[in-house]
Design a protein around this motif. Structure first.
Motif, PDB file in Angstrom:
ATOM      1  N   GLN A 168       0.818  -1.217   0.000  1.00 40.57           N
ATOM      2  CA  GLN A 168       0.000   0.000   0.000  1.00 40.57           C
ATOM      3  C   GLN A 168       0.849   1.264   0.000  1.00 40.57           C
ATOM      4  N   LYS A 169       2.050   1.177   0.551  1.00 43.12           N
ATOM      5  CA  LYS A 169       2.845   2.387   0.798  1.00 43.12           C
ATOM      6  C   LYS A 169       4.274   2.289   0.275  1.00 43.12           C
ATOM      7  N   PRO A 170       4.425   2.223  -1.062  1.00 42.49           N
ATOM      8  CA  PRO A 170       5.780   2.101  -1.619  1.00 42.49           C
ATOM      9  C   PRO A 170       6.675   3.277  -1.215  1.00 42.49           C
ATOM     10  N   TYR A 171       6.073   4.442  -1.023  1.00 42.49           N
ATOM     11  CA  TYR A 171       6.882   5.618  -0.705  1.00 42.49           C
ATOM     12  C   TYR A 171       7.596   5.466   0.632  1.00 42.49           C
ATOM     13  N   ARG A 173       8.810   2.728   1.819  1.00 41.10           N
ATOM     14  CA  ARG A 173      10.006   1.927   1.551  1.00 41.10           C
ATOM     15  C   ARG A 173      11.096   2.798   0.923  1.00 41.10           C
ATOM     16  N   ILE A 174      10.725   3.599  -0.057  1.00 37.88           N
ATOM     17  CA  ILE A 174      11.737   4.428  -0.728  1.00 37.88           C
ATOM     18  C   ILE A 174      12.359   5.405   0.268  1.00 37.88           C
ATOM     19  N   LEU A 175      11.524   5.902   1.176  1.00 38.08           N
ATOM     20  CA  LEU A 175      12.046   6.811   2.206  1.00 38.08           C
ATOM     21  C   LEU A 175      13.136   6.111   3.020  1.00 38.08           C
ATOM     22  N   GLU A 177      14.966   3.651   2.043  1.00 40.67           N
ATOM     23  CA  GLU A 177      16.129   3.465   1.163  1.00 40.67           C
ATOM     24  C   GLU A 177      16.896   4.778   0.969  1.00 40.67           C
ATOM     25  N   THR A 178      16.161   5.879   0.979  1.00 40.58           N
ATOM     26  CA  THR A 178      16.823   7.184   0.861  1.00 40.58           C
ATOM     27  C   THR A 178      17.805   7.376   2.011  1.00 40.58           C
ATOM     28  N   PHE A 418       1.026  12.038   4.445  1.00 39.84           N
ATOM     29  CA  PHE A 418       1.486  12.205   3.061  1.00 39.84           C
ATOM     30  C   PHE A 418       1.747  10.876   2.364  1.00 39.84           C
ATOM     31  N   PHE A 419       1.975   9.817   3.131  1.00 37.88           N
ATOM     32  CA  PHE A 419       2.196   8.515   2.511  1.00 37.88           C
ATOM     33  C   PHE A 419       0.941   7.648   2.556  1.00 37.88           C
TER      34      PHE A 419
ATOM     35  N   TYR B 171      -0.127  11.406  -5.752  1.00 39.28           N
ATOM     36  CA  TYR B 171      -0.404  11.851  -4.383  1.00 39.28           C
ATOM     37  C   TYR B 171      -0.671  13.349  -4.315  1.00 39.28           C
ATOM     38  N   ILE B 372      20.559  13.441  -1.711  1.00 46.53           N
ATOM     39  CA  ILE B 372      20.865  12.263  -0.889  1.00 46.53           C
ATOM     40  C   ILE B 372      21.872  12.628   0.202  1.00 46.53           C
ATOM     41  N   ARG B 376      21.041  12.311   4.169  1.00 50.79           N
ATOM     42  CA  ARG B 376      21.820  11.411   5.031  1.00 50.79           C
ATOM     43  C   ARG B 376      22.665  12.160   6.067  1.00 50.79           C
ATOM     44  N   PHE B 418       8.427  14.401  -0.212  1.00 51.69           N
ATOM     45  CA  PHE B 418       7.625  13.216   0.116  1.00 51.69           C
ATOM     46  C   PHE B 418       6.772  12.743  -1.058  1.00 51.69           C
ATOM     47  N   PHE B 419       6.492  13.643  -2.002  1.00 51.73           N
ATOM     48  CA  PHE B 419       5.698  13.232  -3.166  1.00 51.73           C
ATOM     49  C   PHE B 419       6.585  12.963  -4.382  1.00 51.73           C
ATOM     50  N   LEU B 421       9.261  10.705  -4.186  1.00 50.94           N
ATOM     51  CA  LEU B 421      10.127   9.581  -3.841  1.00 50.94           C
ATOM     52  C   LEU B 421      10.293   8.602  -5.004  1.00 50.94           C
ATOM     53  N   ILE B 424      13.389   9.612  -6.558  1.00 52.01           N
ATOM     54  CA  ILE B 424      14.566   9.183  -5.775  1.00 52.01           C
ATOM     55  C   ILE B 424      14.815   7.695  -5.976  1.00 52.01           C
ATOM     56  N   GLU B 425      13.728   6.916  -6.029  1.00 56.71           N
ATOM     57  CA  GLU B 425      13.891   5.486  -6.274  1.00 56.71           C
ATOM     58  C   GLU B 425      14.617   5.248  -7.599  1.00 56.71           C
ATOM     59  N   LEU B 428      18.282   6.199  -7.203  1.00 57.17           N
ATOM     60  CA  LEU B 428      19.059   5.203  -6.447  1.00 57.17           C
ATOM     61  C   LEU B 428      19.294   3.942  -7.279  1.00 57.17           C
TER      62      LEU B 428
END
Lengths: 457, 457
Positions: A168-171, A173-175, A177-178, A418-419, B171, B372, B376, B418-419, B421, B424-425, B428
């Protein structure tokens, strides 16, 4: 007179210097965790393979105040002290004489209260030389918070994310990974616990209980790796008390005292974080309503039993005395993934059992309605978990409208949404339903629990 | 001595009471907008069908300071004054003697600087009885900001969103809908401008220029509807100056003066908002570098011409004297959708032409790398637009490392990511490329522009 300010801010120099430990102030002693193998109370040595020693000490500490190390405060200052907002527009919209204040924990980089403990846990692990941490996450709030914290302390992070939320919330996961973390959908085929579930139920949507099993197993089977939990445990709730401590200082700045304190509960940490400093006052005789809000589809406090149970599905964790629906119960995949947990923090459970905290359950649709009302008055779009607390806040404020009481209501705005906008889209399109919890499955899950006698001290 | 605080906060009582209008302080007069039909300078009556009179007055005002109405300040207080952060961790990571401060405009409910003008525009429209506003949006930041503002002032809102962003960022659309707005992918078949594009190019990814045409046409053809623009125009930049005015107060609190002020530029509004109060000081003789950052795939300031052009593709807007790549130029669909605009605010353009502002262009990949690094170290995940400003900030700080200069660098952290990502994916995963702009297409677009003589006053 309460001020007309919209946000009540503290300076960084006013950041609380200590966390509040409610353990010594409890109205009854906390039952000890039980070792699942021996049936005896757990000793520090039992926890040492998965937690750093400083956190184990905090878990059982009877010191009422615990100093926050400077390195943790330094990271907190990225977003803390967080603002306390007065919800002027919402009050006006409701026509209530109540004054509504919300503590805005959504301003942290990962967007929720979770980093309050993630940063502390990463720090103590780093201090003890740990180079890798494994954890689970439900809606992804905790996983992203720990990823953030591990990144700042240069620790490797592996997150087992409940599959239904992962999808439901791929974002989220990407967060993660960021911030350099690795995130996988649980159940996985890389742990014994995960494989066992997949054999029985290949399409399992996962659950927090399953993901915990996987992360604990990961920590126990990898070098220099510890496990980290985002809720439930005493030390987690301890770290979250910074929320309530700040809120108290902020209310004082505008000459207010809370009449009602409200938070949503999954494992209990955001609720406890806001509420415990006020529970302290209540235990000293102050008249404050402390209200915990859970989903009707996972009604741990309102339909569960207060007894020993495992924290996870695979029975790897110690047995904790808590309100539980049974560790084999898998709740419906509602959008408030962070509230889909069969158990509840032992500290919160005890205070509910002692009638200090009042639990209430709400259906999903009514909480989304509250979220939309809030967004269209206060402008902020909240997480589905948070919307449970807002629903109760609105209902309390409407009660005040009926009675004319000018109550001061304090609520934990635990995270932004937001996610979670896909869920809002479904709500606005009329595609969401309410879910009754499966009463027979809870009965079955509870019937299957071991009878554990509470050790006499 | 600069303070060691992480966030420098202002109280709500310290919120600026007036916007700063740079128009009277310009080193050369601003060329007037030209009516596309008559070729004559535009009068207020020409703009009255699409803008409320108060905004038209602000557009041409020569008053250096304009009072902010209480109703606007009241809404600003939901998130303003915004924090100014010291980027301690980034400085340490870079090993720079520079001090880096970022003004955090991502804390607004829609997540960027855009509501600073959206709230003002919604208010003035409401004051003049307007019940519906049409607008365009690129990456969605502006559309969501106007949706938020219209929601709080109870105005209907229709957003034409550039199709490529509409598809990349669902989103953002849902966010607009959460605030009650309607959002459609542009080009649509509901306007003449949109239909014309679709006839020529049915798969058009859209552009800000096309979407502006559609929204202007919508406003001109619907009852009680006005048009609203999120950048470029003088009154928009005026409203954004609250960013720089706050930042100046905040730097003063820690005894700092900016040596370099940096922002990304698409239409120019977040950059101008931060920079103009510092441009004022530069024009009075202070030594400050004012640096505007654009994408190499849409290098308006570094490869365009300073001349009259239309603001939109369909030639519905007045002709503005500005840096432009030609209104028919359609930039590559990079992820920094908010920077994909052929033109530039006339005020920013004039100051670049006068060498007061220095423009620089960066390739996409180097900006993601900066994002990034920032995430980080400082923990915050920025929008792709903002990452352009951060890239330049990091480069300036690294220059200081070479020279040993202890510069104070101020950058506008214009929005969160946040919108974004999904981008970013892709970064990466190594799936993103740099895009050279199509030089021949720009030449063609510029060659096709009308020769417009600047009116002599």
């Amino acid at each position: 007179m309460p001020s007309e300010e919209t946000k009540i801010l503290l300076r960084e120099s006013e950041l609380p210097q200590r966390w509040y430990n409610i353990n010594p102030d409890l109205p009854a002693p906390l039952a000890p965790p039980i070792h699942p193998g021996t049936g005896k109370p757990l000793g520090p040595e039992d926890l040492a393979p998965i937690f750093p020693m400083e956190l184990i000490k905090q878990e059982v500490s009877m010191e009422p105040w615990i100093d926050i190390p400077d390195e943790i405060k330094q990271v907190y200052k990225i977003w803390r002290p967080s603002p306390l907002h007065r919800a002027h527009n919402l009050e006006k919209h409701l026509g209530t004489p109540a004054r509504i204040y919300f503590k805005n924990e959504s301003v942290s980089p990962p967007g929720s209260h979770k980093p309050n403990t993630a940063v502390a846990q990463a720090y103590y692990n780093k201090q003890e030389g740990v180079s890798r941490i494994a954890t689970e996450t439900g809606a992804g709030q905790w996983g992203s918070a720990l990823s953030f914290a591990c990144c700042l302390f240069d620790i490797e992070c592996k997150v087992y994310m409940v599959k239904v939320s992962y999808e439901q919330k791929p974002y989220r996961r990407i967060l993660m990974e960021t911030w350099g973390a690795t995130c996988v959908p649980s159940p996985t085929d890389t742990t014994n616990a995960g494989r066992k579930i997949l054999e029985q139920s290949p399409d399992s949507p996962g659950s927090l209980g399953i993901a915990i099993s996987e992360a604990v197993e990961d920590a126990a089977t990898h070098d220099n790796t510890k496990y980290s939990l985002g809720s439930v445990l005493n030390h987690v709730l301890l770290h979250q008390t910074i929320v309530g401590l700040e809120a108290k200082q902020q209310l004082k700045l505008v000459d207010e005292e809370a009449d009602a304190v409200i938070g949503c509960v999954g494992g209990g940490s955001n609720f406890a974080g806001l509420a415990f400093p006020f529970v302290k006052d209540k235990l000293s005789g102050k008249n404050i309503d402390i209200i915990a809000i859970e989903p009707k589809s996972c009604p741990t406090l309102t339909a569960g039993q207060f007894r020993y149970d495992f924290g996870d599905t695979a029975q790897l964790t110690p047995l904790l005395k808590m309100f539980t629906l049974g560790h084999t119960f898998v709740p419906e995949p509602i959008h408030a993934g962070g509230l889909r947990y069969h158990g509840m923090a032992p500290l919160v459970s005890l205070l509910v059992d002692q009638k200090v905290i009042e639990p209430r359950a709400y259906h999903q649709l009514s909480t989304f309605e509250a979220a939309i009302t809030f967004a269209r008055t206060e402008g902020l779009v909240c997480a589905p978990e948070t919307s449970h607390a807002l629903r109760a806040t609105i209902d309390e404020a409407l009660k005040c409208k009926d009675t004319g009481e000018e109550k001061c209501i304090l609520v934990n705005y635990s995270g932004h949404g937001f996610f979670d906008l896909a869920a809002i889209e479904r709500y606005l399109a009329g595609d969401l339903q309410d879910h009754e919890y499966a009463k027979d499955e809870v009965e079955k899950a509870l019937a299957g629990l071991p009878e554990v006698a509470e050790p006499t001290s």
